[in-house]
Motif scaffolding. Sequence first.
Motif, PDB file in Angstrom:
ATOM      1  N   LEU A   4     -23.954  13.719  40.763  1.00 31.10           N
ATOM      2  CA  LEU A   4     -22.847  13.635  39.817  1.00 31.10           C
ATOM      3  C   LEU A   4     -22.499  15.033  39.303  1.00 31.10           C
ATOM      4  N   ILE A   5     -21.212  15.322  39.271  1.00 31.69           N
ATOM      5  CA  ILE A   5     -20.741  16.611  38.768  1.00 31.69           C
ATOM      6  C   ILE A   5     -20.682  16.555  37.245  1.00 31.69           C
ATOM      7  N   ILE A   6     -21.285  17.538  36.597  1.00 27.98           N
ATOM      8  CA  ILE A   6     -21.278  17.632  35.133  1.00 27.98           C
ATOM      9  C   ILE A   6     -20.467  18.867  34.762  1.00 27.98           C
ATOM     10  N   HIS A   7     -19.255  18.662  34.277  1.00 27.57           N
ATOM     11  CA  HIS A   7     -18.395  19.802  33.940  1.00 27.57           C
ATOM     12  C   HIS A   7     -18.779  20.440  32.614  1.00 27.57           C
ATOM     13  N   ASP A   8     -19.164  19.628  31.658  1.00 25.91           N
ATOM     14  CA  ASP A   8     -19.519  20.141  30.326  1.00 25.91           C
ATOM     15  C   ASP A   8     -20.786  19.424  29.871  1.00 25.91           C
ATOM     16  N   GLU A   9     -21.892  20.139  29.937  1.00 22.81           N
ATOM     17  CA  GLU A   9     -23.175  19.519  29.616  1.00 22.81           C
ATOM     18  C   GLU A   9     -23.255  19.047  28.174  1.00 22.81           C
ATOM     19  N   ALA A  10     -22.684  19.818  27.257  1.00 18.22           N
ATOM     20  CA  ALA A  10     -22.751  19.463  25.834  1.00 18.22           C
ATOM     21  C   ALA A  10     -22.014  18.143  25.573  1.00 18.22           C
ATOM     22  N   ILE A  11     -20.846  17.998  26.180  1.00 23.38           N
ATOM     23  CA  ILE A  11     -20.080  16.760  25.998  1.00 23.38           C
ATOM     24  C   ILE A  11     -20.810  15.585  26.643  1.00 23.38           C
ATOM     25  N   ALA A  12     -21.378  15.809  27.823  1.00 21.83           N
ATOM     26  CA  ALA A  12     -22.116  14.749  28.507  1.00 21.83           C
ATOM     27  C   ALA A  12     -23.306  14.287  27.674  1.00 21.83           C
ATOM     28  N   ALA A  35     -23.193   1.548  33.784  1.00 28.29           N
ATOM     29  CA  ALA A  35     -22.454   0.415  34.350  1.00 28.29           C
ATOM     30  C   ALA A  35     -21.075   0.838  34.836  1.00 28.29           C
ATOM     31  N   TYR A  36     -20.529   1.886  34.218  1.00 31.02           N
ATOM     32  CA  TYR A  36     -19.202   2.368  34.608  1.00 31.02           C
ATOM     33  C   TYR A  36     -19.278   3.362  35.769  1.00 31.02           C
ATOM     34  N   SER A  37     -20.469   3.587  36.272  1.00 31.70           N
ATOM     35  CA  SER A  37     -20.623   4.447  37.448  1.00 31.70           C
ATOM     36  C   SER A  37     -20.852   3.627  38.718  1.00 31.70           C
ATOM     37  N   LEU A  38     -20.913   2.323  38.586  1.00 30.74           N
ATOM     38  CA  LEU A  38     -21.247   1.468  39.737  1.00 30.74           C
ATOM     39  C   LEU A  38     -20.267   1.637  40.898  1.00 30.74           C
ATOM     40  N   THR A  39     -18.994   1.839  40.590  1.00 30.70           N
ATOM     41  CA  THR A  39     -17.996   1.993  41.655  1.00 30.70           C
ATOM     42  C   THR A  39     -17.930   3.426  42.168  1.00 30.70           C
ATOM     43  N   LEU A  40     -18.722   4.310  41.576  1.00 31.65           N
ATOM     44  CA  LEU A  40     -18.692   5.727  41.951  1.00 31.65           C
ATOM     45  C   LEU A  40     -19.914   6.139  42.768  1.00 31.65           C
ATOM     46  N   ARG A  41     -20.772   5.204  43.085  1.00 31.98           N
ATOM     47  CA  ARG A  41     -22.011   5.536  43.793  1.00 31.98           C
ATOM     48  C   ARG A  41     -22.380   4.440  44.790  1.00 31.98           C
ATOM     49  N   PHE A  45     -24.126   9.508  44.127  1.00 26.89           N
ATOM     50  CA  PHE A  45     -22.707   9.477  43.770  1.00 26.89           C
ATOM     51  C   PHE A  45     -21.850   9.928  44.932  1.00 26.89           C
ATOM     52  N   HIS A  46     -20.651   9.356  44.986  1.00 28.34           N
ATOM     53  CA  HIS A  46     -19.706   9.735  46.023  1.00 28.34           C
ATOM     54  C   HIS A  46     -19.275  11.192  45.806  1.00 28.34           C
ATOM     55  N   ALA A  47     -18.878  11.847  46.863  1.00 25.86           N
ATOM     56  CA  ALA A  47     -18.458  13.246  46.775  1.00 25.86           C
ATOM     57  C   ALA A  47     -17.322  13.401  45.762  1.00 25.86           C
ATOM     58  N   GLY A  48     -17.475  14.349  44.862  1.00 21.80           N
ATOM     59  CA  GLY A  48     -16.443  14.615  43.869  1.00 21.80           C
ATOM     60  C   GLY A  48     -16.549  13.802  42.594  1.00 21.80           C
ATOM     61  N   ALA A  49     -17.425  12.807  42.558  1.00 16.52           N
ATOM     62  CA  ALA A  49     -17.572  11.979  41.350  1.00 16.52           C
ATOM     63  C   ALA A  49     -18.147  12.816  40.210  1.00 16.52           C
ATOM     64  N   SER A  50     -17.593  12.649  39.021  1.00 16.67           N
ATOM     65  CA  SER A  50     -18.036  13.451  37.876  1.00 16.67           C
ATOM     66  C   SER A  50     -18.335  12.574  36.665  1.00 16.67           C
ATOM     67  N   PHE A  51     -19.017  13.170  35.718  1.00 15.66           N
ATOM     68  CA  PHE A  51     -19.311  12.469  34.462  1.00 15.66           C
ATOM     69  C   PHE A  51     -18.007  12.100  33.765  1.00 15.66           C
ATOM     70  N   ASP A  52     -16.992  12.958  33.918  1.00 15.07           N
ATOM     71  CA  ASP A  52     -15.682  12.669  33.322  1.00 15.07           C
ATOM     72  C   ASP A  52     -15.105  11.369  33.867  1.00 15.07           C
ATOM     73  N   ASP A  53     -15.367  11.078  35.141  1.00 16.81           N
ATOM     74  CA  ASP A  53     -14.879   9.835  35.744  1.00 16.81           C
ATOM     75  C   ASP A  53     -15.521   8.622  35.065  1.00 16.81           C
ATOM     76  N   ILE A  54     -16.810   8.720  34.792  1.00 12.54           N
ATOM     77  CA  ILE A  54     -17.508   7.626  34.113  1.00 12.54           C
ATOM     78  C   ILE A  54     -16.904   7.395  32.735  1.00 12.54           C
ATOM     79  N   VAL A  55     -16.658   8.485  32.028  1.00  8.64           N
ATOM     80  CA  VAL A  55     -16.080   8.377  30.685  1.00  8.64           C
ATOM     81  C   VAL A  55     -14.675   7.787  30.742  1.00  8.64           C
ATOM     82  N   PRO A 109      -5.688   6.383  35.229  1.00  6.77           N
ATOM     83  CA  PRO A 109      -5.355   6.164  36.647  1.00  6.77           C
ATOM     84  C   PRO A 109      -6.561   5.870  37.539  1.00  6.77           C
ATOM     85  N   LEU A 110      -7.737   6.301  37.115  1.00  6.79           N
ATOM     86  CA  LEU A 110      -8.921   6.066  37.940  1.00  6.79           C
ATOM     87  C   LEU A 110      -9.296   4.579  37.969  1.00  6.79           C
ATOM     88  N   ALA A 111      -8.913   3.857  36.944  1.00  2.00           N
ATOM     89  CA  ALA A 111      -9.252   2.430  36.853  1.00  2.00           C
ATOM     90  C   ALA A 111      -8.389   1.628  37.825  1.00  2.00           C
TER      91      ALA A 111
END
Length: 292
Positions: A23-31, A45-51, A62-72, A272-274
């Motif tokens: 999983l890509i973590i763009h901002d560790e503090a926010i994560a 549970a919101y990462s199930l479709t990303l892995r 995780f799938h290529a390019g999936a990030s913590f931002d996607d889960i959020v 849009p990701l949903a």
Amino acid sequence: MTLKIKDFCTYEQQLDILRRRGLIIHDEAIALRHLREKNYYRLSAYSLTLRSYNPCSGEDHFHAGASFDDIVELYDFDEQFRSVVLSACTIVETNLKAYVAYYHSQKYGPTGYLNNKNFEVPWNHAKLLNALSKSLHLRKDEPFVLHHHNDLNDIYPIWVIVEVLSFDQISMMYKNLLSTDRAAIAREFYGIPSRKYIENWTHCAVVARNIAAHGARFYHRPRINPPAKLPKSINDYGTKPFGFIYAIYHLLPTFSRTQFVTNIQECFDSHPLAKPSELGFPLHWKEILIQN
């Protein structure tokens, strides 16, 4: 085989697990803040479709390019979607209380609800009165309850008692009315020829309301019970969130339906990701709601 309970992990360790799985973590503090405020298990549970499961490592990656931002983003989508559902169910609940109170008092009088002959199953009627007694006690200090207690000798007309019943309780009360009365309410207030649809749809609305109110998940939820009673052409959607949206839509007064659909569409537009398909929404879901 019994699986081993996972060990406790700090927020930093939880983040390391996600990173190790790709999983890509763009901002560790926010994560870390999200993990602290929302719980790793809840977010996961919101990462199930990303892995997907990787047999080589024995764990999900995780799938290529999936990030913590996607889960959020998916989490935020579901939060907005729950808010839309909860708002609509509040209208449905208020309407059902009003319809039952008006019809029943018109036919049986203000206190006709106390007579078990006006209900189908005496035992369920007794349970309702017991629940009502407890609810009145819990709300004994509210002005309208005090008024009927002090000035009207604890006599509560049905239009008063529906205000202390929960959505589940008024739904169960409707289901226990005499079948002729349920059918009459279905026809007069909902424009539906079969009471069975209203019985099922109100139950579905209660379930959807509880999911929304308690912060449970709609997105990528494989099944919800009971199955919503739908037309044969779309019956396969009965256990999907869409089936419950269908039920709520048709319980809403006509003038509230357009806004309900607009609010749902805004959820998808804002995130849009949903994917609508992850809630069991068919491709032309808006047309299906309006036309069926």
